[in-house]
Scaffold this motif. Structure first.
Motif, PDB file in Angstrom:
ATOM      1  N   ALA A 154      67.973  28.868  32.030  1.00  0.00           N
ATOM      2  CA  ALA A 154      68.713  29.654  33.014  1.00  0.00           C
ATOM      3  C   ALA A 154      68.304  31.122  32.916  1.00  0.00           C
ATOM      4  O   ALA A 154      68.081  31.633  31.814  1.00  0.00           O
ATOM      5  CB  ALA A 154      70.213  29.514  32.782  1.00  0.00           C
ATOM      6  N   PRO A 155      68.202  31.821  34.031  1.00  0.00           N
ATOM      7  CA  PRO A 155      67.777  33.233  33.985  1.00  0.00           C
ATOM      8  C   PRO A 155      68.763  34.117  33.242  1.00  0.00           C
ATOM      9  O   PRO A 155      69.977  33.863  33.250  1.00  0.00           O
ATOM     10  CB  PRO A 155      67.697  33.618  35.470  1.00  0.00           C
ATOM     11  N   GLU A 156      68.230  35.137  32.594  1.00  0.00           N
ATOM     12  CA  GLU A 156      69.066  36.103  31.909  1.00  0.00           C
ATOM     13  C   GLU A 156      69.870  36.903  32.932  1.00  0.00           C
ATOM     14  O   GLU A 156      69.503  36.977  34.111  1.00  0.00           O
ATOM     15  CB  GLU A 156      68.203  37.036  31.058  1.00  0.00           C
ATOM     16  N   LEU A 157      70.959  37.509  32.487  1.00  0.00           N
ATOM     17  CA  LEU A 157      71.793  38.296  33.384  1.00  0.00           C
ATOM     18  C   LEU A 157      71.192  39.681  33.598  1.00  0.00           C
ATOM     19  O   LEU A 157      70.656  40.292  32.670  1.00  0.00           O
ATOM     20  CB  LEU A 157      73.197  38.470  32.808  1.00  0.00           C
ATOM     21  N   VAL A 198      76.172  41.719  34.508  1.00  0.00           N
ATOM     22  CA  VAL A 198      77.029  41.977  33.349  1.00  0.00           C
ATOM     23  C   VAL A 198      78.188  42.875  33.751  1.00  0.00           C
ATOM     24  O   VAL A 198      79.348  42.617  33.391  1.00  0.00           O
ATOM     25  CB  VAL A 198      76.223  42.619  32.200  1.00  0.00           C
ATOM     26  N   ARG A 199      77.899  43.903  34.504  1.00  0.00           N
ATOM     27  CA  ARG A 199      78.947  44.835  34.956  1.00  0.00           C
ATOM     28  C   ARG A 199      79.997  44.106  35.790  1.00  0.00           C
ATOM     29  O   ARG A 199      81.206  44.316  35.611  1.00  0.00           O
ATOM     30  CB  ARG A 199      78.313  45.963  35.771  1.00  0.00           C
ATOM     31  N   LYS A 200      79.568  43.229  36.677  1.00  0.00           N
ATOM     32  CA  LYS A 200      80.512  42.495  37.528  1.00  0.00           C
ATOM     33  C   LYS A 200      81.407  41.572  36.705  1.00  0.00           C
ATOM     34  O   LYS A 200      82.610  41.466  36.980  1.00  0.00           O
ATOM     35  CB  LYS A 200      79.742  41.683  38.569  1.00  0.00           C
ATOM     36  N   PHE A 201      80.830  40.932  35.693  1.00  0.00           N
ATOM     37  CA  PHE A 201      81.636  40.034  34.867  1.00  0.00           C
ATOM     38  C   PHE A 201      82.643  40.822  34.034  1.00  0.00           C
ATOM     39  O   PHE A 201      83.732  40.326  33.726  1.00  0.00           O
ATOM     40  CB  PHE A 201      80.743  39.171  33.970  1.00  0.00           C
ATOM     41  N   ARG A 202      82.294  42.034  33.671  1.00  0.00           N
ATOM     42  CA  ARG A 202      83.231  42.881  32.940  1.00  0.00           C
ATOM     43  C   ARG A 202      84.375  43.343  33.845  1.00  0.00           C
ATOM     44  O   ARG A 202      85.491  43.548  33.375  1.00  0.00           O
ATOM     45  CB  ARG A 202      82.502  44.069  32.325  1.00  0.00           C
ATOM     46  N   GLU A 203      84.090  43.479  35.121  1.00  0.00           N
ATOM     47  CA  GLU A 203      85.123  43.904  36.056  1.00  0.00           C
ATOM     48  C   GLU A 203      86.187  42.827  36.277  1.00  0.00           C
ATOM     49  O   GLU A 203      87.340  43.148  36.580  1.00  0.00           O
ATOM     50  CB  GLU A 203      84.490  44.286  37.396  1.00  0.00           C
ATOM     51  N   ILE A 204      85.810  41.559  36.107  1.00  0.00           N
ATOM     52  CA  ILE A 204      86.785  40.488  36.356  1.00  0.00           C
ATOM     53  C   ILE A 204      87.515  40.057  35.083  1.00  0.00           C
ATOM     54  O   ILE A 204      88.429  39.236  35.131  1.00  0.00           O
ATOM     55  CB  ILE A 204      86.117  39.248  36.996  1.00  0.00           C
ATOM     56  N   SER A 205      87.121  40.618  33.935  1.00  0.00           N
ATOM     57  CA  SER A 205      87.752  40.253  32.660  1.00  0.00           C
ATOM     58  C   SER A 205      88.344  41.497  32.009  1.00  0.00           C
ATOM     59  O   SER A 205      88.143  42.613  32.484  1.00  0.00           O
ATOM     60  CB  SER A 205      86.738  39.587  31.724  1.00  0.00           C
ATOM     61  N   SER A 206      89.068  41.294  30.928  1.00  0.00           N
ATOM     62  CA  SER A 206      89.750  42.408  30.261  1.00  0.00           C
ATOM     63  C   SER A 206      88.938  42.932  29.078  1.00  0.00           C
ATOM     64  O   SER A 206      88.386  42.144  28.311  1.00  0.00           O
ATOM     65  CB  SER A 206      91.116  41.953  29.750  1.00  0.00           C
ATOM     66  N   LYS A 237      78.598  33.692  39.726  1.00  0.00           N
ATOM     67  CA  LYS A 237      77.523  33.247  38.826  1.00  0.00           C
ATOM     68  C   LYS A 237      76.176  33.080  39.519  1.00  0.00           C
ATOM     69  O   LYS A 237      75.128  33.093  38.877  1.00  0.00           O
ATOM     70  CB  LYS A 237      77.907  31.926  38.153  1.00  0.00           C
ATOM     71  N   GLY A 238      76.178  32.908  40.833  1.00  0.00           N
ATOM     72  CA  GLY A 238      74.922  32.711  41.543  1.00  0.00           C
ATOM     73  C   GLY A 238      74.521  31.254  41.566  1.00  0.00           C
ATOM     74  O   GLY A 238      75.138  30.403  40.925  1.00  0.00           O
TER      75      GLY A 238
END
Length: 303
Positions: free
Chosen positions: A279-282, A287-295, A237-238
């Motif tokens: 909070a800053p936008e993604l 977004v791509r990284k969060f998609r890689e860790i979820s289904s 998340k940073g």
């Protein structure tokens, strides 16, 4: 707070709204929470006649009594309850939709609703009759715009083709990415906005996830799958966002999404959600990284 246009309408809503389903039945507490939301930049409030048999609308109406002009108010209809009958039943008929709207207006103490939504729907519904009811309500000035609250791709496609909906409300989060497969881009292409409900996955995508993750998990995720996703989310998340902010920013990252409506039953929850406005936008890479860790889960039963 940043405001986004709903579809092609003249309605502009705060990117973080307030879903009132979890508000509860304590009138004073509910009114206070709504006022706190409005004082902190929220201008979009969503309710439904189904919530607490109409008492939710009554609380919302009382809270907005002296602030109506500054709020984009949304409600929903289509579920029917009658004295002496067991529970609610689905009724998308023109007669019921128009009657339900007028009852909602009384409970909400207003003479119009900005966004009125069909609260469900199946492919077997008499859609033309339902759409006619909404169009007439709009012509009569009782509603400004209309939409549907549905996760069924086949139903959504029919309404895109046959109606003038401004919005579709649907569940959407890092843990429920079903809309990405076949709906979000389609809605964006047709200039129809998404209202994302459940963006925090029942609290599992918050900094209190350890208290919220259930034994039976979430959708196709086991409890341990959920914990693994949230752990990775926390690591990725940073330093400028917490988990809650990241989850809300994820839902808002798709251009079709105009607003997210996390629910809140306490001031602490509300204020935690609202910090997301700062909070800053993604980035696309995030977004791509969060998609890689979820289904990339898909719609199965709900078509």
């Amino acid at each position: 707070m940043k405001k986004n246009q709903l579809g092609k309408s003249e309605l502009y809503v705060s990117e973080i709204g307030l879903g009132t389903m979890s508000l509860g039945t304590d009138r004073d507490k509910g009114i206070s929470l709504i006022h706190e939301a409005l004082d902190n930049g929220v201008n979009f409030i969503d309710t439904a006649d189904l919530y607490d048999f109409g008492s939710n609308e009554e609380i919302v109406g009382q809270a907005l009594k002296d602030r109506r002009d500054s709020v984009i108010l949304a409600s929903k209809g289509g579920n029917h309850w009658e004295e002496g009958k067991d529970g609610w039943y689905w009724d998308p008929s023109k007669k019921h939709i128009k009657e339900a709207l007028k009852k909602s207006l009384l409970r909400l103490q207003t003479d119009y609703i900005d966004l009125y939504q069909l609260h469900g729907g199946t492919i077997e519904d008499p859609m033309d009759e339902t759409i006619e009811a909404f169009d007439e309500l709009k012509q009569e000035g009782l509603i400004r715009e209309y939409g549907i609250s549905s996760i069924r791709p086949n139903v959504i496609r029919e309404f895109i083709e046959r109606s003038s909906i401004a919005t579709v409300m649907m569940q959407y989060s890092i843990l429920d990415r079903r809309p990405e497969e076949e709906i979000l881009d389609l809605l964006n292409e047709n200039e129809i906005s998404v209202i994302a409900r459940g963006p925090l996955a029942k609290g599992m995508l918050t900094d209190r996830y350890d208290e919220k993750v259930k034994e039976d998990g979430f959708l196709g995720y086991s409890k341990y799958d959920v914990l693994d996703v949230v752990k990775q989310l926390s690591e990725l998340k940073g330093e400028h966002r917490n988990i809650t902010q990241t989850a809300l920013r994820y839902a808002l990252a798709h251009p079709a999404v105009a607003t997210v409506i996390p629910g809140a039953s306490k001031s602490e929850q509300l204020l935690a959600n609202l910090t997301t406005q700062n909070a800053p936008e993604l980035s696309l890479d995030e977004v791509r990284k969060f998609r890689e860790i979820s289904s990339a889960n898909k719609y199965d039963k709900h078509r």
